[in-house]
Write an enzyme that holds these catalytic residues in place. Structure first.
Site, PDB file in Angstrom:
ATOM      1  N   CYS A 205       1.046  -1.253  -0.213  1.00 44.16           N
ATOM      2  CA  CYS A 205      -0.062  -0.136  -0.020  1.00 44.16           C
ATOM      3  C   CYS A 205       0.998   1.282  -0.168  1.00 44.16           C
ATOM      4  O   CYS A 205       2.059   0.894   0.250  1.00 44.16           O
ATOM      5  CB  CYS A 205      -0.842  -0.023   1.191  1.00 44.16           C
ATOM      6  SG  CYS A 205       0.127   0.080   2.652  1.00 44.16           S
TER       7      CYS A 205
ATOM      8  N   GLU B 148       0.358  -0.454  16.293  1.00 41.82           N
ATOM      9  CA  GLU B 148      -0.587   0.676  16.023  1.00 41.82           C
ATOM     10  C   GLU B 148      -1.338   1.084  17.103  1.00 41.82           C
ATOM     11  O   GLU B 148      -1.757   2.433  17.132  1.00 41.82           O
ATOM     12  CB  GLU B 148      -1.266   0.404  14.632  1.00 41.82           C
ATOM     13  CG  GLU B 148      -2.151   1.617  14.499  1.00 41.82           C
ATOM     14  CD  GLU B 148      -3.283   1.282  13.280  1.00 41.82           C
ATOM     15  OE1 GLU B 148      -2.807   0.738  12.329  1.00 41.82           O
ATOM     16  OE2 GLU B 148      -4.064   1.811  13.122  1.00 41.82           O
TER      17      GLU B 148
ATOM     18  N   ASN C 140      -3.195  -6.713   8.479  1.00 43.02           N
ATOM     19  CA  ASN C 140      -4.229  -6.921   7.611  1.00 43.02           C
ATOM     20  C   ASN C 140      -3.916  -8.229   6.811  1.00 43.02           C
ATOM     21  O   ASN C 140      -4.891  -8.648   6.133  1.00 43.02           O
ATOM     22  CB  ASN C 140      -3.510  -5.591   6.728  1.00 43.02           C
ATOM     23  CG  ASN C 140      -2.584  -5.715   5.791  1.00 43.02           C
ATOM     24  OD1 ASN C 140      -2.471  -6.217   4.710  1.00 43.02           O
ATOM     25  ND2 ASN C 140      -1.448  -5.334   6.378  1.00 43.02           N
TER      26      ASN C 140
ATOM     27  N   SER D 134       2.010  -5.450   3.340  1.00 43.63           N
ATOM     28  CA  SER D 134       3.258  -5.196   3.616  1.00 43.63           C
ATOM     29  C   SER D 134       4.174  -6.340   2.989  1.00 43.63           C
ATOM     30  O   SER D 134       5.554  -6.515   3.179  1.00 43.63           O
ATOM     31  CB  SER D 134       3.615  -5.182   5.224  1.00 43.63           C
ATOM     32  OG  SER D 134       3.036  -6.307   5.681  1.00 43.63           O
TER      33      SER D 134
HETATM   34  S1  SF4 Z   1      -2.135  -0.598   5.625  1.00 46.33           S
HETATM   35 FE1  SF4 Z   1      -1.163   0.785   7.095  1.00 46.33          FE
HETATM   36  S2  SF4 Z   1       0.503   1.536   6.178  1.00 46.33           S
HETATM   37 FE2  SF4 Z   1      -0.826   0.772   4.418  1.00 46.33          FE
HETATM   38  S3  SF4 Z   1      -2.175   2.479   3.942  1.00 46.33           S
HETATM   39 FE3  SF4 Z   1      -3.294   1.295   5.377  1.00 46.33          FE
HETATM   40  S4  SF4 Z   1      -2.707   2.337   7.490  1.00 46.33           S
HETATM   41 FE4  SF4 Z   1      -1.286   2.961   5.763  1.00 46.33          FE
END
Ligand code: SF4
Length: 322
Positions: free
Chosen positions: A20, A135, A234, A277
């Site tokens: 992202c 976070e 995520n 990531s």
């Molecule tokens: S996953 Fe985390 S780092 Fe990526 S856009 Fe969303 S908030 Fe930002």
């Protein structure tokens, strides 16, 4: 095995998947700092939750620490990870005269600012998130202890005892399950009809889009592989979304060597996605590993286009150097 002996396998690649804008920015920040200032560059916590990314940056001269106390007196840059940090961390860095660069994702910073604004308006804040995730630690650390109440489940909502139920607000972690969070928000609104919330979702665009793509693919495949690290929130949510969307096999793997091949022998259609990531090279590694065993076709199933871009932290932009 030659071509004719390999059983066929249709791979459906979810799009969007993988990096992202916040992750790209955080990794670029470390790379830019390394090229501008030379090694070492200190990074507090894994810059993003992916072992492959962290190891590649280590090889280039990044040193990862969990606490600033591990860093000796230095003029080298110290970068804060994309997940954000409690306020005490930049304060400590400044007290020690460290050259701190904040690579917190702007969408996480937005949640921090929302929480501060509600606090200034005298509201107690409910944070929907996972205890212990960096976070969440960072968001809790934006305000004095006790100002933010953490809820993780519907049961936690039931058990909430705010000081003033009429004067509440909620914010959320950015990488949650969209559906679970909607249920928790609905329960909060039922118990506290006046609760204030974000104008627009705190769950970020990348989390939302990757979950949508998985929901499209999961019902039409026999198995899904989510490429990502076990500590990536995520990525874990993507695996759960696939499972709940009816996919019989849903696995989170970082490398092809993590795959239990026996599980996939009868799979004819395989979905692949990647957490925010996880770099694309790991997706390709997994497709290549399947291609050694199966006669693979690859089709991309796209649910939306992404064009989000975040500029580097100010201290690392070219105009700042000038
Ligand atoms: S996953 Fe985390 S780092 Fe990526 S856009 Fe969303 S908030 Fe930002």
């Amino acid at each position: 095995m030659n071509d004719d002996e390999r059983p066929p396998l249709d791979i459906l690649l979810c799009a969007p998947r993988g990096f992202c804008a916040g992750v790209v920015r955080a990794i670029d920040a470390v790379e830019r700092a390394l090229s501008r200032y030379g090694p070492p560059v200190y990074v507090r916590h894994e810059i993003v939750h992916n072992r492959y990314v962290v190891d590649s940056l280590k090889r280039k001269g990044a040193i990862f620490v969990e606490n600033l106390s591990e860093i000796p007196p230095t003029s080298a840059p110290v970068i804060f990870s994309a997940h954000g940090v409690p306020k005490a961390v930049p304060e400590e860095a400044s007290g020690r005269g460290l050259f701190a660069i904040d690579a917190t994702c702007p969408l996480v910073t937005k949640v921090h600012r929302e929480a501060e604004l509600h606090h200034r308006r005298g509201r107690d804040i409910v944070l929907i998130g996972h205890a212990g995730h960096p976070e969440v630690v960072g968001t809790l650390g934006q305000l004095p202890q006790g100002s933010i109440l953490l809820v993780q489940t519907l049961g936690d909502v039931e058990a909430l005892c705010p000081r003033d139920p009429e004067n509440l607000a909620y914010v959320t972690q950015t990488t949650l399950s969209v559906d679970d969070t909607a249920e928790i928000v609905a329960a909060l609104k039922q118990r506290f009809p006046h609760i204030a919330g974000p104008h627009k979702e705190d769950i970020c665009y990348a989390t939302t889009n990757r979950q949508e793509a998985v929901k499209r693919v999961a019902p039409i495949v026999d198995a899904i592989i989510v490429v990502g690290s076990p500590n990536s929130s995520n990525s874990q949510r993507l695996r759960e979304v696939a499972e709940r969307s009816g996919c019989p096999i849903s696995r989170l793997v970082l490398h092809a060597c993590d795959i239990d091949w026996d599980e996939f022998t009868t799979v004819k259609r395989l979905g692949i996605t990647a957490g925010a990531s996880a770099p694309e090279i790991l997706v390709q590694e997994i497709i290549d590993a399947f291609s050694e065993r199966r006669k693979v076709t690859v089709e991309t199933i796209s649910t939306t286009d992404e064009s989000v871009f975040f500029p580097l932290p100010r201290a690392l932009r070219d105009d700042a150097a000038a």
